[in-house]
Design a protein around this motif. Structure first.
Motif, short mmCIF file in Angstrom:
data_model
loop_
_atom_site.label_atom_id
_atom_site.label_comp_id
_atom_site.label_asym_id
_atom_site.label_seq_id
_atom_site.Cartn_x
_atom_site.Cartn_y
_atom_site.Cartn_z
N ARG A 82 0.84 -1.21 0.00
CA ARG A 82 0.00 0.00 0.00
C ARG A 82 0.87 1.26 0.00
NH1 ARG A 82 -2.89 -3.13 3.71
NH2 ARG A 82 -2.02 -1.99 5.46
N LYS A 83 1.92 1.26 0.79
CA LYS A 83 2.82 2.41 0.87
C LYS A 83 3.50 2.64 -0.49
CE LYS A 83 5.24 5.60 2.97
NZ LYS A 83 4.66 6.86 3.36
N TYR A 84 3.91 1.55 -1.12
CA TYR A 84 4.56 1.66 -2.44
C TYR A 84 3.60 2.26 -3.46
CZ TYR A 84 6.38 0.40 -6.98
OH TYR A 84 6.79 0.45 -8.29
N GLU A 85 2.37 1.77 -3.48
CA GLU A 85 1.37 2.29 -4.43
C GLU A 85 1.12 3.77 -4.17
OE1 GLU A 85 0.26 0.82 -7.11
OE2 GLU A 85 1.37 -0.99 -6.60
N SER A 86 1.07 4.16 -2.91
CA SER A 86 0.86 5.56 -2.56
C SER A 86 2.03 6.43 -3.03
CB SER A 86 0.69 5.68 -1.04
OG SER A 86 0.70 7.01 -0.63
N LEU A 87 3.25 5.97 -2.77
CA LEU A 87 4.44 6.72 -3.20
C LEU A 87 4.52 6.81 -4.72
CD1 LEU A 87 7.17 5.42 -0.72
CD2 LEU A 87 6.25 7.74 -0.87
N LYS A 88 4.18 5.71 -5.37
CA LYS A 88 4.22 5.68 -6.84
C LYS A 88 3.21 6.69 -7.40
CE LYS A 88 2.87 2.26 -9.86
NZ LYS A 88 2.77 0.86 -10.29
N ALA A 89 2.01 6.72 -6.84
CA ALA A 89 0.99 7.66 -7.29
C ALA A 89 1.42 9.10 -7.04
CB ALA A 89 -0.34 7.37 -6.59
N GLU A 90 2.03 9.32 -5.90
CA GLU A 90 2.50 10.66 -5.56
C GLU A 90 3.60 11.11 -6.53
OE1 GLU A 90 4.07 12.80 -1.50
OE2 GLU A 90 3.06 10.85 -1.30
N ALA A 131 11.37 26.66 -5.02
CA ALA A 131 11.58 26.15 -3.65
C ALA A 131 10.58 25.05 -3.33
CB ALA A 131 11.47 27.29 -2.65
N LYS A 132 9.32 25.23 -3.76
CA LYS A 132 8.29 24.21 -3.52
C LYS A 132 8.62 22.93 -4.27
CE LYS A 132 4.38 27.18 -2.44
NZ LYS A 132 3.07 27.69 -2.88
N THR A 133 9.08 23.09 -5.51
CA THR A 133 9.45 21.91 -6.31
C THR A 133 10.62 21.18 -5.66
OG1 THR A 133 8.70 22.99 -8.33
CG2 THR A 133 10.22 21.14 -8.58
N THR A 134 11.62 21.92 -5.23
CA THR A 134 12.79 21.32 -4.59
C THR A 134 12.38 20.62 -3.29
OG1 THR A 134 14.20 23.04 -5.51
CG2 THR A 134 15.09 21.78 -3.66
N ARG A 135 11.52 21.26 -2.52
CA ARG A 135 11.06 20.67 -1.26
C ARG A 135 10.26 19.38 -1.55
NH1 ARG A 135 8.50 24.85 1.41
NH2 ARG A 135 10.49 25.33 2.36
N LYS A 136 9.42 19.41 -2.56
CA LYS A 136 8.61 18.24 -2.91
C LYS A 136 9.51 17.08 -3.34
CE LYS A 136 4.73 16.13 -3.68
NZ LYS A 136 3.86 15.69 -2.62
N LEU A 142 13.03 11.39 0.58
CA LEU A 142 13.01 10.91 1.97
C LEU A 142 11.99 9.81 2.17
CD1 LEU A 142 13.39 14.14 4.15
CD2 LEU A 142 14.98 12.22 3.98
N ALA A 143 10.83 9.98 1.57
CA ALA A 143 9.77 8.97 1.71
C ALA A 143 10.21 7.65 1.10
CB ALA A 143 8.48 9.47 1.06
N TYR A 144 10.85 7.71 -0.06
CA TYR A 144 11.34 6.47 -0.69
C TYR A 144 12.46 5.85 0.14
CZ TYR A 144 8.66 6.18 -4.99
OH TYR A 144 7.65 6.00 -5.90
N SER A 145 13.31 6.66 0.72
CA SER A 145 14.38 6.13 1.59
C SER A 145 13.80 5.43 2.81
CB SER A 145 15.31 7.26 2.05
OG SER A 145 16.02 7.77 0.96
N GLU A 146 12.81 6.06 3.44
CA GLU A 146 12.15 5.44 4.59
C GLU A 146 11.46 4.14 4.20
OE1 GLU A 146 9.52 8.26 6.41
OE2 GLU A 146 11.16 9.64 6.88
#
Length: 180
Positions: A82-90, A131-136, A142-146
């Motif tokens: 589920r986390k992978y699908e969420s990250l992939k969609a994001e 800045a928003k793009t860089t932050r995103k 970070l989310a993929y690393s976690e």
């Protein structure tokens, strides 16, 4: 290092209750050896029934532990999917937005004359978008690393418990050979 110590040292603290109860199972094996009736006091059939009864209880305990571990692993694996699908969609959404933004900027550059002057964005708006793009991008990395680290923890859980079962069953077989 003995496996019991290795298991304690390498288990994920939050998941400790979900690990194989290796030490408890090992103690049960040793108690079986200590509790065996003396061959001089009872007949061989009694000793065989004692071992058969112990084996039945021990294997039921193994089965219970295996079900506990498999259930926990399946839950964590489903959570990871589920986390992978969420990250992939994001990530896909970010790519679409970023590509659309780049296409818009490209069209603006291609348009000449007075339209370009009218569509030009102030410098602080461009910097804010950047800045928003860089932050995103940073947040997604970070989310993929976690996520990757959580998969490593799950893999370690699987390996430790597999090794625990292999070792406890090897001890069981060794004790059984000595007893029979």
């Amino acid at each position: 290092m003995k496996f019991g110590e290795h298991l304690a040292a390498h288990t994920t603290p939050e998941w400790r209750k979900q690990d194989i109860q290796y030490e408890t199972m090992k103690e049960a094996l040793y108690e079986c050896v200590e509790g065996v009736p003396s061959a001089e006091e009872v007949d061989p059939e009694t000793i065989e029934r004692y071992y058969a009864k112990f084996d039945e209880k021990f294997l039921q305990k193994c089965d219970k532990e295996l079900k506990k571990i498999n259930t926990f692993f399946a839950e964590k694996l489903a959570e990871a999917v589920r986390k992978y699908e969420s990250l992939k969609a994001e990530l896909e959404a970010f790519k679409r937005i970023h590509m659309a933004s780049q296409e818009t900027n490209l069209r603006r550059r291609k348009q000449g004359g007075q339209l370009q002057g009218l569509l030009k964005l102030p410098a602080h708006v461009v910097q804010d978008k950047s800045a928003k793009t860089t932050r995103k991008i940073h947040d997604l990395k970070l989310a993929y690393s976690e996520f990757y680290l959580s998969l490593i923890l799950l893999q370690n859980y699987q390996t430790l418990n597999f090794t625990g079962f292999r070792k406890i069953l090897k001890k069981h077989d060794k004790v059984s050979r000595v007893l029979f």
